[in-house]
Design a protein around this motif. Structure first.
Motif, PDB file in Angstrom:
ATOM      1  N   ALA A 108       0.827  -1.209   0.000  1.00  0.00           N
ATOM      2  CA  ALA A 108       0.000   0.000   0.000  1.00  0.00           C
ATOM      3  C   ALA A 108       0.859   1.257   0.000  1.00  0.00           C
ATOM      4  O   ALA A 108       1.863   1.329   0.716  1.00  0.00           O
ATOM      5  N   GLY A 109       0.416   2.225  -0.815  1.00  0.00           N
ATOM      6  CA  GLY A 109       0.995   3.558  -0.717  1.00  0.00           C
ATOM      7  C   GLY A 109       0.403   4.269   0.489  1.00  0.00           C
ATOM      8  O   GLY A 109      -0.569   3.791   1.088  1.00  0.00           O
ATOM      9  N   TRP A 110       0.973   5.385   0.873  1.00  0.00           N
ATOM     10  CA  TRP A 110       0.460   6.220   1.977  1.00  0.00           C
ATOM     11  C   TRP A 110       0.323   5.422   3.266  1.00  0.00           C
ATOM     12  O   TRP A 110      -0.599   5.616   4.047  1.00  0.00           O
ATOM     13  N   ALA A 111       1.249   4.477   3.478  1.00  0.00           N
ATOM     14  CA  ALA A 111       1.213   3.652   4.682  1.00  0.00           C
ATOM     15  C   ALA A 111       2.625   3.140   4.974  1.00  0.00           C
ATOM     16  O   ALA A 111       3.462   3.061   4.078  1.00  0.00           O
ATOM     17  N   THR A 112       2.848   2.797   6.233  1.00  0.00           N
ATOM     18  CA  THR A 112       4.148   2.226   6.618  1.00  0.00           C
ATOM     19  C   THR A 112       4.281   0.824   6.023  1.00  0.00           C
ATOM     20  O   THR A 112       3.331   0.042   6.078  1.00  0.00           O
ATOM     21  N   ILE A 113       5.423   0.529   5.434  1.00  0.00           N
ATOM     22  CA  ILE A 113       5.693  -0.807   4.895  1.00  0.00           C
ATOM     23  C   ILE A 113       6.944  -1.334   5.598  1.00  0.00           C
ATOM     24  O   ILE A 113       8.005  -0.700   5.510  1.00  0.00           O
ATOM     25  N   MET A 114       6.834  -2.443   6.314  1.00  0.00           N
ATOM     26  CA  MET A 114       8.008  -3.011   6.973  1.00  0.00           C
ATOM     27  C   MET A 114       8.798  -3.814   5.936  1.00  0.00           C
ATOM     28  O   MET A 114       8.212  -4.542   5.139  1.00  0.00           O
ATOM     29  N   VAL A 115      10.128  -3.670   5.944  1.00  0.00           N
ATOM     30  CA  VAL A 115      10.954  -4.414   4.982  1.00  0.00           C
ATOM     31  C   VAL A 115      12.096  -5.120   5.716  1.00  0.00           C
ATOM     32  O   VAL A 115      12.507  -4.696   6.797  1.00  0.00           O
ATOM     33  N   LYS A 116      12.595  -6.197   5.080  1.00  0.00           N
ATOM     34  CA  LYS A 116      13.681  -6.977   5.692  1.00  0.00           C
ATOM     35  C   LYS A 116      14.781  -7.207   4.652  1.00  0.00           C
ATOM     36  O   LYS A 116      14.538  -7.008   3.436  1.00  0.00           O
ATOM     37  N   PRO A 117      15.968  -7.607   5.104  1.00  0.00           N
ATOM     38  CA  PRO A 117      17.069  -7.784   4.144  1.00  0.00           C
ATOM     39  C   PRO A 117      16.680  -8.736   3.016  1.00  0.00           C
ATOM     40  O   PRO A 117      16.020  -9.742   3.267  1.00  0.00           O
ATOM     41  N   GLY A 118      17.050  -8.383   1.798  1.00  0.00           N
ATOM     42  CA  GLY A 118      16.765  -9.210   0.637  1.00  0.00           C
ATOM     43  C   GLY A 118      15.475  -8.827  -0.072  1.00  0.00           C
ATOM     44  O   GLY A 118      15.240  -9.260  -1.191  1.00  0.00           O
ATOM     45  N   ASP A 119      14.637  -8.002   0.581  1.00  0.00           N
ATOM     46  CA  ASP A 119      13.391  -7.597  -0.071  1.00  0.00           C
ATOM     47  C   ASP A 119      13.686  -6.753  -1.319  1.00  0.00           C
ATOM     48  O   ASP A 119      14.580  -5.907  -1.310  1.00  0.00           O
ATOM     49  N   LEU A 120      12.892  -7.016  -2.375  1.00  0.00           N
ATOM     50  CA  LEU A 120      13.006  -6.214  -3.596  1.00  0.00           C
ATOM     51  C   LEU A 120      11.794  -5.296  -3.677  1.00  0.00           C
ATOM     52  O   LEU A 120      10.656  -5.778  -3.725  1.00  0.00           O
ATOM     53  N   VAL A 121      12.050  -4.007  -3.661  1.00  0.00           N
ATOM     54  CA  VAL A 121      10.963  -3.033  -3.708  1.00  0.00           C
ATOM     55  C   VAL A 121      10.953  -2.422  -5.100  1.00  0.00           C
ATOM     56  O   VAL A 121      12.005  -2.047  -5.633  1.00  0.00           O
ATOM     57  N   LYS A 122       9.754  -2.321  -5.671  1.00  0.00           N
ATOM     58  CA  LYS A 122       9.651  -1.746  -7.012  1.00  0.00           C
ATOM     59  C   LYS A 122       8.492  -0.759  -7.078  1.00  0.00           C
ATOM     60  O   LYS A 122       7.392  -1.050  -6.629  1.00  0.00           O
ATOM     61  N   LEU A 123       8.786   0.417  -7.623  1.00  0.00           N
ATOM     62  CA  LEU A 123       7.720   1.383  -7.909  1.00  0.00           C
ATOM     63  C   LEU A 123       7.497   1.388  -9.407  1.00  0.00           C
ATOM     64  O   LEU A 123       8.449   1.476 -10.181  1.00  0.00           O
ATOM     65  N   GLY A 124       6.256   1.306  -9.826  1.00  0.00           N
ATOM     66  CA  GLY A 124       5.939   1.307 -11.250  1.00  0.00           C
ATOM     67  C   GLY A 124       5.752   2.718 -11.765  1.00  0.00           C
ATOM     68  O   GLY A 124       6.053   3.695 -11.071  1.00  0.00           O
ATOM     69  N   PRO A 125       5.218   2.846 -12.982  1.00  0.00           N
ATOM     70  CA  PRO A 125       4.945   4.177 -13.536  1.00  0.00           C
ATOM     71  C   PRO A 125       3.765   4.834 -12.814  1.00  0.00           C
ATOM     72  O   PRO A 125       2.797   4.163 -12.481  1.00  0.00           O
ATOM     73  N   ALA A 126       3.869   6.130 -12.581  1.00  0.00           N
ATOM     74  CA  ALA A 126       2.805   6.850 -11.879  1.00  0.00           C
ATOM     75  C   ALA A 126       1.543   6.860 -12.726  1.00  0.00           C
ATOM     76  O   ALA A 126       1.588   7.118 -13.919  1.00  0.00           O
TER      77      ALA A 126
END
Lengths: 236, 311
Positions: free
Chosen positions: B87-105
């Protein structure tokens, strides 16, 4: 004097409607007084030829009170309050057409020999009215009337940093590669803007600038020292 | 720490910007959309001044190398963590090795990625903000590129927070932007002012962090378009000889010699920065006192926007 609103975070204090040493001195004196007194809510100031843009925090001070506090300082804003100016000597190579690429054309237009044009330009002392357009670029006057020349008909898209140019009554030195409409008479090897330095800009509003004629060999030698960060410009 | 796998077209480190450098010709920089930027930090319990990423139209892809939390705000951008929607506009917990991707707006232009603790890049002239033209601040004064690694300051425990749907700004449609006439409104004809405050102005593709170029009904000058150069405030609507406005943003030149017909309120300037090329804007004239009231309202809205998640 006029106070012109510039949105909700700034007010433009106009002290005159002309480009003159007298009005600009009052602008810089007003800026100095505002800094010295630490006016409530003032965030930063930007001097120009004849006006001072005062940024304020409206959460701390309203428009009318900030204008009133500035207006109170205006009568005291004279040369007398300013600290003695610095004089900065800038070496400038005029002799190489690769550097001063408009020198010959400007001399022709002014009906002067290139040597006379260089002598007139390098012989004057310049006042830095303000810094603007690009980081560290000084807007200066002080040129002899004889070398007043209209700006280029077609501005060039790229002017190398360090290029020393004239146009109208103004002299400027390009601080970064940028478009420009000034006639380029020479180039200084000294960096006016160095983003990695602790003080990235060399010149300040109110500085006096003098040019020292150098040949291409000295230009190159100083350029090497500037790159190695061993060059100290002469500031007195 | 994060490692950039794909930077996107223009992703830069920004904090709230630089002060005190405009007299040397160096602009404040900082986020184009301060509202969304501040919320990214508040979702993570960061101070508003913490450094985050500003992405333009397309976000980055990066690998997380230490446990932490992130938050994405601003332009409506799909976010995935290891391929799963987040979710956008919310806290996202992440851990080592996670791949985060933002797409086109999908809507808007600038999105923000906040990191719990804030990005750890050196202060340059008192700020971590990147000023691209001046090659200063952020990561070596440039936009991010593939292979860059960014450190994050340590952070305390992070609570899960979100911005309720009703508080998320809408970047679509034809926003009305409020502006205070001046400093040179007297240099325009009454018809010119009516054009500005009555017409539609389309955002042109040649817009960037320095300014948004607009096209619409000609804003006619009364006596010439040149003035004796003066300082340029955030949101100044500069009108050169062609009568077409340029709205000056966070990377603006400190001074200039064109007339400025009006200045957009600081609480509305994000609407300009989030309008896409092809989208249109309208302008509404208000006074300084009203603009100050809007700014207080905007501060209050920021306070109210972030809620803690109830498990």
């Amino acid at each position: 004097m006029r106070f012109l609103p510039a949105g909700d975070l700034a007010v433009c204090v106009e002290l005159g409607e002309e480009i003159s040493v007298e009005v600009n001195t009052r602008v810089r004196a007003l800026e100095f007084l505002i800094q010295q007194k630490g006016l409530t809510g003032v965030v930063e100031t930007v001097p120009a030829y004849s006006s001072l843009l005062v940024y304020y925090d409206p959460r701390v001070v309203g428009y009318d009170p900030v204008c009133a506090a500035i207006a109170e300082l205006v009568p005291q804003a004279t040369t007398a309050v300013l600290p003695p100016p610095r004089t900065v000597e800038l070496p400038c190579c005029y002799e190489d057409p690769d550097l001063g690429f408009d020198l010959a054309a400007a001399a022709k237009r002014l009906e002067l020999s290139t040597d006379d044009l260089v002598r007139l330009h390098a012989g004057a002392e310049y006042l830095v009215y303000f810094i603007g357009f690009t980081p560290g670029l000084p807007y200066m006057t002080g040129m002899p009337e004889r070398i007043n020349i209209p700006r280029l008909d077609t501005p060039r898209t790229k002017t190398p940093p360090g290029s020393v140019g004239i146009g109208g009554i103004q002299c400027c030195i390009y601080s970064v590669e940028s478009p420009g409409g000034f006639w380029i008479l020479g180039r200084t090897p000294v960096a006016l803007y160095d983003p990695s330095a602790s003080e990235p800009t060399l010149l300040r509003p109110g500085d006096r600038v003098r040019f020292r004629r150098i040949d291409r060999a000295e230009f190159d030698a100083i350029g090497v020292a500037v790159a190695a960060r061993t060059y100290q410009p002469v500031i007195s | 720490m994060i490692r950039i796998l794909d930077a996107g077209p223009q992703t830069t480190v920004q904090d709230l910007g630089r002060t005190g450098q405009m007299r040397y010709g160096i602009p404040p920089s900082g986020p184009v959309d301060r509202f969304a930027f501040v919320l990214a930090n508040r979702l993570l319990g960061n101070p508003d001044t913490a450094a985050a990423l500003e992405c333009t139209l397309m976000g980055p892809r990066f690998e997380v190398t230490a446990a932490g939390a992130i938050a994405v705000t601003g332009a409506d951008t799909p976010v995935t963590v290891n391929g799963q929607d987040a979710a956008g506009w919310a806290t996202i917990m992440v851990k080592p090795g996670d791949l985060v991707k933002l797409g086109p707006a999908r809507t808007g232009v600038r999105s923000y990625i906040g990191f719990a603790g804030g990005l750890d890049v050196p202060l340059a002239l008192g700020s971590r903000s990147t000023y691209l033209r001046g090659r200063v601040g952020g990561l070596q004064g440039r936009a991010l590129k593939k292979g860059d690694e960014l450190e994050v300051f340590p952070s305390g425990p992070v609570k899960l927070r979100r911005v309720p749907r009703g508080e998320i700004p809408d970047y679509t449609g034809e926003p009305t932007v409020r502006a205070v006439p001046g400093p040179q409104a007297d240099r325009f004809t009454p018809e010119g002012l009516r054009a500005l405050f009555g017409g539609r102005y389309e955002v042109l593709p040649q817009s960037d962090r320095m300014g948004s170029r607009l096209r619409g009904p000609r804003i006619e000058h009364a006596r010439g378009h040149d003035i004796i150069s003066d300082g340029i405030a955030l949101g100044a609507i500069q009108v050169p000889g062609d009568g077409q406005p340029i709205v000056l943003l966070v990377d603006r030149q400190s001074t200039g010699g064109y007339t400025k017909v009006a200045t957009i309120c600081s609480s509305d300037i994000w609407r300009v920065g989030q309008a896409r090329p092809g989208q249109s804007l309208r302008f509404q004239s208000i006074g300084v006192e009203e603009a100050h009231r809007l700014l207080r309202e905007s501060d209050t809205a920021l306070e109210a926007a972030v809620r803690e998640e109830i498990a």
